[in-house]
Design a protein around this motif. Structure first.
Motif, short mmCIF file in Angstrom:
data_model
loop_
_atom_site.label_atom_id
_atom_site.label_comp_id
_atom_site.label_asym_id
_atom_site.label_seq_id
_atom_site.Cartn_x
_atom_site.Cartn_y
_atom_site.Cartn_z
N LEU A 178 1.04 -1.11 -0.12
CA LEU A 178 -0.05 -0.06 -0.09
C LEU A 178 0.93 1.31 0.06
N ASP A 179 0.52 2.32 -0.69
CA ASP A 179 1.00 3.54 -0.66
C ASP A 179 0.61 4.36 0.40
N VAL A 180 1.29 4.97 1.31
CA VAL A 180 0.53 5.59 2.42
C VAL A 180 0.89 6.84 2.46
N THR A 181 0.12 7.96 2.81
CA THR A 181 0.36 9.17 3.29
C THR A 181 -0.09 9.60 4.54
N LEU A 182 0.52 10.28 5.21
CA LEU A 182 0.27 11.00 6.42
C LEU A 182 -0.40 12.20 6.27
N ILE A 183 -1.78 12.10 6.64
CA ILE A 183 -2.89 13.33 6.39
C ILE A 183 -2.46 14.45 7.47
N GLY A 184 -2.53 14.09 8.59
CA GLY A 184 -2.36 14.90 9.66
C GLY A 184 -2.38 14.25 11.03
N ALA A 185 -1.87 15.00 12.02
CA ALA A 185 -1.94 14.50 13.45
C ALA A 185 -2.03 15.53 14.45
#
Length: 201
Positions: free
Chosen positions: A145-152
């Motif tokens: 899977l290609d994973v992107t951090l959206i926000g935290a």
């Protein structure tokens, strides 16, 4: 008078929420620890070619799972996701029922799909390729899977530390024994996962 007091409290709550620090996309600012899926704000979407005319879409819900985060060592992260087959949905009630049946996902025999990560390869500050074992329809195969951090950040409503990711990938359903109406209905199942995780105390 009571209504006015209630409205004042509500507006104060909204103002407090709006004053919260906005989410960060800097992994170094995310606390390490165990995070659990927030099922109310996690979605698994899919789409498949319908006879070459349209890309037909649907989804799954009621997702559960955990994420072990180590921002100082992203490659050490661990992810486990569980998706109940019975949660599949489309815009057609008839099709939704068919997908749950034994010609397709066979939810009675295989009630759950799972993904367990085996490797996390950072690909930039807020991206990674996550490889894991996907179990679907009784078959287990590796998927990346290609994973992107959206926000935290801290959720202003429930005050819980929350981290959100988007993951995309392609699964060939025939490799998992789901071959109904091939090739009229496409083999490639395009997945998009909007995942929200809350830190556990």
């Amino acid at each position: 008078m009571k209504s006015f007091a209630f409205l004042t409290l509500m507006l104060a709550g909204v103002a407090t929420a709006q004053a919260q620090t906005p989410p960060t996309r800097d992994p170094a600012q995310i606390p390490a620890g165990t995070y659990a899926v927030d099922p109310n704000h996690t979605q698994v979407g899919w789409r498949v070619s319908h006879m070459g005319f349209t890309n037909y879409a649907g989804g799954f819900s009621d997702v559960s799972g955990t994420l072990q985060l180590t921002p100082k060592d992203p490659a050490a992260a661990k992810l486990t996701i569980k998706i109940p087959v019975a949660s599949v949905t489309t815009t057609s009630g008839k099709l939704t029922d068919e997908l749950k049946g034994d010609q397709w996902l066979d939810g009675g025999k295989y009630p759950e799909m799972t993904f367990v990560s085996t490797k996390v390869a950072p690909a930039g500050k807020d991206h990674a390729k996550v490889t894991g074992d996907l179990t679907l329809h009784g078959v287990t195969k590796p998927v990346t899977l290609d994973v992107t951090l959206i926000g935290a950040g801290v959720n202003p409503l429930d005050k819980k530390m929350t981290v959100g990711f988007e993951a995309t990938g392609v699964v060939r359903r025939s490799e998992f024994g789901v071959k109904t109406y091939l090739p009229l209905i496409g083999d490639d199942l395009h997945l998009t996962i909007a995942g929200a995780f809350e830190k556990q105390d």
